[in-house]
Scaffold this active site. Structure first.
Site, PDB file in Angstrom:
ATOM      1  CB  THR A   1      66.790   7.721  31.255  1.00 17.60           C
ATOM      2  OG1 THR A   1      65.935   8.828  31.501  1.00 17.60           O
ATOM      3  CG2 THR A   1      65.962   6.457  31.210  1.00 17.60           C
ATOM      4  CB  SER A   2      71.411   5.879  29.553  1.00 20.91           C
ATOM      5  OG  SER A   2      72.327   6.922  29.814  1.00 20.91           O
TER       6      SER A   2
ATOM      7  N   GLY B   1      69.220   4.656  22.783  1.00 19.63           N
ATOM      8  CA  GLY B   1      69.385   3.670  23.845  1.00 19.63           C
ATOM      9  C   GLY B   1      69.319   2.251  23.331  1.00 19.63           C
TER      10      GLY B   1
ATOM     11  CG  HIS C   1      67.094  17.989  30.189  1.00 23.27           C
ATOM     12  ND1 HIS C   1      65.792  18.111  30.628  1.00 23.27           N
ATOM     13  CD2 HIS C   1      67.837  17.798  31.312  1.00 23.27           C
ATOM     14  CE1 HIS C   1      65.750  17.980  31.939  1.00 23.27           C
ATOM     15  NE2 HIS C   1      66.972  17.801  32.371  1.00 23.27           N
TER      16      HIS C   1
ATOM     17  NE  ARG D   1      65.777  13.918  29.772  1.00 16.63           N
ATOM     18  CZ  ARG D   1      67.044  14.055  30.135  1.00 16.63           C
ATOM     19  NH1 ARG D   1      67.975  14.174  29.237  1.00 16.63           N
ATOM     20  NH2 ARG D   1      67.372  14.068  31.409  1.00 16.63           N
TER      21      ARG D   1
ATOM     22  N   GLY E   1      70.087  14.647  23.028  1.00 17.54           N
ATOM     23  CA  GLY E   1      71.462  14.888  22.638  1.00 17.54           C
ATOM     24  C   GLY E   1      72.552  14.433  23.570  1.00 17.54           C
ATOM     25  CG  ASP E   2      71.687  13.705  27.728  1.00 22.02           C
ATOM     26  OD1 ASP E   2      70.991  12.897  27.085  1.00 22.02           O
ATOM     27  OD2 ASP E   2      71.394  14.073  28.890  1.00 22.02           O
TER      28      ASP E   2
END
Length: 571
Positions: free
Chosen positions: A442-443, A555, A217, A540, A397-398
């Site tokens: 996840t977020s 987050g 990812h 992660r 990174g996302d």
């Protein structure tokens, strides 16, 4: 860089649509992904395999006889939403139950798990198989808690072949779990991937260095080492994987292994063949016979420059299924038995839910909530680059992109709900579902669940008081803590959300929600900043170890920013 795209937010959907048009004999497009173009035989277990986009041929390229029955496809590097997983599973299932297979990442666990609960509530027997082959992401005794990388291919290939050979749900699940337990992978990265529309890669590796222990990812390696020759890298990978070779005196393993040398997107086939030549030599010296090796782009990470090695330590049963025929858009082997495979003539589609009747007071509250979601969308767009930068160091990174996509989807759903006359509860529930689906990951799962939980505090028939706002925020945070399973100190959103919740509960006197939220947001921001000193133990970023030290959890930062904006907006 990624050269060919239209709207970056639509890249994943555009790619899946093009895949379906290019392979109409193999796959058909449904909401959330693809399913086989032919009917699942009555009573046959449906193998539904999926994850984020950007990994082709995983996962949509593996749908077809001998492998998957369907693949939900999330945004780039983000889990498909629960509704996408549910939609694909409903279209694939035909009386034999469902196996949901995915790489062991937090967002996938949340979204696939939520879809499984909904399917089970409707009487569908669902089993979950998490692929966990990456040796650097946890200890050998915790193999099933590792993350999944290129091991997805052999695990799903073996499970799909077992189903094609007549395995029922119990047997297919057992074989899939056995395959995962026998699979080990190890990889290195030379440079990071670039998201569509992004100006730079998610990470870079210094010249002359390589990141050891990559993730698919966009995660960098867990450590950097000087880059070696092809033979030196092959030796490191083989030695790393063989350190966990099973004892040949136990079980059915007799020194035969499926072997995959995998390119992550930029390393060329000729380079991979150079590496495989040394891999084959080393395996032979160790007394291991490669069985039907695969060399190529098998599980990619957009344009990441990297390579991984996967071994499946085969017993007789696993080898039989590894060698069996398969016919999918991206993976072919042998000739499938000449069985009649009727084409699909109908598909399950989610109906447009009627909007429950709402009072004028509740519609007024809904309009104010929609204003908050519009605010969240603008804030997340403003902060996207910085959150992505932080996450590239302390995660994958996302996060910035996910927050931007999720808040945009929620705001749009809220607007549609308002136009349909929705009250506060209905608007928040629909916005939560849209946030989850638009963001994935996840977020996306956690923020979607938070909005839905907050919606249950409101009523479509009545207005709201100051205390209702506080109770809704509290309910949303409770859902984040409960579903995410994180504790304070794990370096997650909970490190900011938990002290925020405690401060909010203690500080609200009953007449000023804005002041209470602002005070709690200040505490949350201090706690979020303090996560820079924590080594992650969940999610992660856990596999990055001390590399995340010095950078706060993205987050936790995004949560504190949005809560501060909420408090100011309410004032």
């Amino acid at each position: 860089m990624t050269y060919l795209f239209n709207d970056p937010a639509e890249f994943a959907a555009d790619a899946v649509r093009g895949l379906a048009l290019a392979h109409p004999d193999h796959v058909a497009l449904v909401h959330g992904g693809v399913v086989r173009a032919t009917e699942t035989p009555q009573g046959q277990p449906a193998l539904v395999i999926g994850g984020g986009s950007g990994h082709y041929p995983a996962f949509a390229g593996w749908v077809g006889p001998g492998m998957g029955h369907g693949a939900p496809c999330g945004n780039v590097f983000s889990s498909p939403s629960a509704s996408q997983v549910y939609s694909v599973a409903r279209n694939a299932e035909n009386g034999g139950g469902v196996i949901l297979g995915f790489g062991n990442y937090a967002g996938d666990v949340l979204h696939f798990g939520a879809a499984a609960e909904k399917l089970r509530a409707e009487g569908v027997d669902v089993r979950i198989v998490k692929v966990s082959d990456d040796i650097v992401s946890n200890s050998p005794e915790n193999h099933r808690d590792r993350r999944g990388i290129a091991g997805d291919l052999p695990v799903f290939k073996i499970a799909g072949a077992a189903i094609e050979a007549g395995a029922d749900l119990d047997e297919a699940e057992r074989i899939a779990v056995t395959a995962n337990d026998a699979t080990r992978s190890f990889g290195v990265a030379f440079d990071g991937p670039t998201l569509p529309g992004a100006e730079d890669a998610l990470f870079h590796v210094e010249d002359g260095q390589m990141g050891v222990g990559l993730g698919i990812h966009g995660e960098p390696g867990v450590r950097d080492e000087p880059i070696g020759t092809a033979d030196e890298i092959a030796t490191m990978l083989v030695e790393g994987v063989l350190a966990e070779q099973p004892n040949r005196a136990e079980g059915g393993y007799q020194g035969r292994a499926a072997v995959l040398v995998n390119g992550l997107g930029t390393v060329k086939y000729e380079e991979l063949f150079v590496v495989y030549a040394k891999v084959a030599e080393l395996l032979g010296a160790a007394g291991i016979t490669p069985v039907r090796p695969e060399v190529g782009e098998l599980v990619t990470s957009l344009d990441m420059a990297g390579i991984s090695l996967t071994l499946v330590f085969l017993d007789e049963e696993l080898e039989q299924h590894w060698l069996a025929p398969v016919d999918t858009p991206a993976f072919h082997r042998g000739a499938m038995p000449p069985l009649e495979r009727p084409r699909r003539t109908s598909f399950w589609e989610a109906g447009a839910d009627e909007t429950p009747e709402a009072s004028a007071e509740s519609r007024d509250v809904a309009a104010r909530i929609a204003g908050v979601l519009d605010l969240f969308e603008s804030v997340c767009a403003r902060e996207e680059a910085e959150l992505g930068r932080i996450d590239a160091i302390a995660g994958d990174g996302d996060h910035g992109q996910g927050m931007a996509y999720g808040s945009k989807g929620a705001a749009a759903a809220a607007k549609d709900a308002l136009e349909a006359g929705a009250g506060a509860r209905t608007l928040l529930v629909r916005a939560g579902e849209a946030w989850s689906e638009s963001a994935g990951g996840t977020s996306g799962a956690l923020w979607g669940a938070a909005l839905i939980a907050a919606g249950r505090v409101f009523d479509d028939r009545s207005g709201a008081e100051q205390r209702t706002v506080i109770e809704a925020v509290d309910a949303g945070i409770e859902a984040i803590q409960r579903l995410g399973g994180a504790q304070v100190g794990d370096k997650t959103m909970v490190d900011a959300a938990a002290p925020f919740r405690e401060t909010l509960d203690a500080g609200f006197s009953g007449d000023d929600a804005s002041a209470a939220i602002l005070a709690a947001a200040q505490v949350a921001r201090e706690a979020a900043d303090a996560t820079a000193d924590i080594t992650a133990s969940l999610g992660r970023s856990r596999v990055l170890g001390e590399k995340s030290i010095g950078t706060p959890d993205p987050g936790a930062i995004s949560f504190s920013i949005l809560m501060e904006e909420l408090g100011e907006h309410l004032s």
